[in-house]
Design a protein around this motif. Structure first.
Motif, short mmCIF file in Angstrom:
data_model
loop_
_atom_site.label_atom_id
_atom_site.label_comp_id
_atom_site.label_asym_id
_atom_site.label_seq_id
_atom_site.Cartn_x
_atom_site.Cartn_y
_atom_site.Cartn_z
N TYR A 140 0.87 -1.18 0.00
CA TYR A 140 0.00 0.00 0.00
C TYR A 140 0.91 1.23 0.00
N ALA A 141 1.04 1.86 -1.16
CA ALA A 141 1.98 2.96 -1.32
C ALA A 141 1.40 4.28 -0.83
N PRO A 142 2.27 5.24 -0.49
CA PRO A 142 1.79 6.58 -0.13
C PRO A 142 1.08 7.22 -1.33
N THR A 143 0.16 8.11 -1.03
CA THR A 143 -0.55 8.81 -2.09
C THR A 143 0.36 9.85 -2.73
N LEU A 144 -0.08 10.40 -3.87
CA LEU A 144 0.73 11.38 -4.58
C LEU A 144 0.96 12.65 -3.76
N THR A 145 0.05 12.93 -2.84
CA THR A 145 0.17 14.13 -2.02
C THR A 145 1.04 13.92 -0.78
N SER A 146 1.51 12.71 -0.56
CA SER A 146 2.37 12.43 0.59
C SER A 146 3.73 13.10 0.41
N SER A 147 4.46 13.23 1.48
CA SER A 147 5.78 13.87 1.41
C SER A 147 6.75 13.01 0.61
N ASP A 148 7.74 13.67 0.01
CA ASP A 148 8.75 12.93 -0.74
C ASP A 148 9.48 11.95 0.16
N GLU A 149 9.68 12.34 1.41
CA GLU A 149 10.38 11.46 2.36
C GLU A 149 9.62 10.15 2.58
N SER A 150 8.29 10.23 2.77
CA SER A 150 7.51 9.01 3.00
C SER A 150 7.47 8.14 1.75
N LYS A 151 7.41 8.77 0.58
CA LYS A 151 7.41 7.99 -0.66
C LYS A 151 8.75 7.31 -0.90
N GLU A 152 9.84 8.04 -0.66
CA GLU A 152 11.16 7.45 -0.84
C GLU A 152 11.39 6.30 0.14
N LYS A 153 10.94 6.50 1.38
CA LYS A 153 11.10 5.45 2.38
C LYS A 153 10.35 4.19 1.98
N PHE A 154 9.10 4.37 1.49
CA PHE A 154 8.31 3.21 1.07
C PHE A 154 9.00 2.45 -0.05
N TYR A 155 9.43 3.17 -1.10
CA TYR A 155 10.00 2.47 -2.25
C TYR A 155 11.36 1.86 -1.93
N GLU A 156 12.11 2.45 -1.02
CA GLU A 156 13.35 1.81 -0.58
C GLU A 156 13.04 0.48 0.10
N GLN A 157 12.03 0.46 0.97
CA GLN A 157 11.64 -0.77 1.66
C GLN A 157 11.04 -1.77 0.67
N PHE A 158 10.26 -1.27 -0.27
CA PHE A 158 9.63 -2.14 -1.27
C PHE A 158 10.68 -2.85 -2.11
N TYR A 159 11.66 -2.08 -2.61
CA TYR A 159 12.71 -2.69 -3.43
C TYR A 159 13.60 -3.61 -2.61
N GLU A 160 13.76 -3.34 -1.33
CA GLU A 160 14.53 -4.23 -0.47
C GLU A 160 13.83 -5.58 -0.33
N VAL A 161 12.49 -5.55 -0.22
CA VAL A 161 11.73 -6.80 -0.17
C VAL A 161 11.91 -7.59 -1.46
N ILE A 162 11.89 -6.89 -2.59
CA ILE A 162 12.09 -7.55 -3.88
C ILE A 162 13.50 -8.13 -3.97
N ARG A 163 14.49 -7.32 -3.54
CA ARG A 163 15.88 -7.81 -3.59
C ARG A 163 16.09 -9.04 -2.73
N SER A 164 15.38 -9.12 -1.60
CA SER A 164 15.56 -10.24 -0.68
C SER A 164 14.82 -11.50 -1.13
N THR A 165 14.01 -11.37 -2.17
CA THR A 165 13.28 -12.54 -2.68
C THR A 165 14.22 -13.40 -3.51
N PRO A 166 14.32 -14.70 -3.24
CA PRO A 166 15.20 -15.57 -4.02
C PRO A 166 14.92 -15.45 -5.52
N PRO A 167 15.95 -15.32 -6.35
CA PRO A 167 15.75 -15.17 -7.80
C PRO A 167 14.95 -16.30 -8.43
#
Length: 201
Positions: A140-167
């Motif tokens: 569940y991603a932040p909305t477009l009106t959310s702060s850049d900080e909250s959006k960046e934090k979400f996508y960093e965590q999101f991509y980390e989950v993807i990176r940690s998934t076995p290929p």
């Protein structure tokens, strides 16, 4: 074969069950000095959702914007589904929240329950065979009106989950990304938006 569905618990699911809310109610007879009368009490929302998921033969649904605090699990014994949620702490506003509703019979074949990462991300790993697995991410991603900080934090965590998934895992992402691409539909080409692969991370 698994049947998957993504839903905003406060919008799409409401649309899915709005008829059932009116038609399916527990009715309790009360005795009074004036005779018998019926008191209608709406069913628990999870019971209604479970019944609709069963009707449409959905095995796993990713829920977003659940607005339920802390970590919660609930089994609908009669409905055949188990719900898992992750939200903000009790002391904070009840916003955001993600979850899964899983057919209870499938849980017996899962070596682990869903992993609650935070109020915006959960993941579930399912064995497909002895050596193959399916990883499902509920987001569940932040909305477009959310702060850049909250959006960046979400996508960093999101991509980390993807990176940690076995290929070798099959990867499925379900969720509400609260985003639109392009100003007009006519401007959209065959591919729009940024794409990233696990190999690029």
């Amino acid at each position: 074969m698994l049947a998957l569905l993504v839903s905003d618990q406060h919008t799409a699911v409401d649309g899915l069950i709005h008829i059932a809310v009116e038609q399916q109610k527990h009715r309790k007879k009360i005795s009074s000095g004036h005779g018998m009368f019926e008191l209608s009490r709406p069913e628990r929302r999870t019971a209604l959702i479970a019944r609709e998921l069963q009707h449409y033969h959905i095995d796993i649904v990713a829920l977003s914007e659940t607005r339920i605090a802390d970590k919660v699990s609930l089994r609908e014994e009669g409905g055949g589904y188990t719900f898992f949620w992750k939200g903000k702490p009790q002391t904070e506003d009840r916003i955001h929240g993600v979850g899964f509703a899983i057919r209870t019979a499938l849980l017996k074949s899962m070596p682990a329950l869903p992993v609650r990462i935070n109020e915006r991300l959960m993941k579930l790993r399912i064995p497909l065979s002895r050596i193959r697995h399916l990883t499902i991410i509920s987001a569940y991603a932040p909305t477009l009106t959310s702060s850049d900080e909250s959006k960046e934090k979400f996508y960093e965590q999101f991509y980390e989950v993807i990176r940690s998934t076995p290929p070798s895992d099959k990867l499925v992402v379900l969720g509400d990304f609260n985003a639109s691409v392009g100003e007009r539909l006519q401007q959209l080409g065959r591919r729009s938006g940024q794409t990233r692969s696990r190999q690029d991370q």
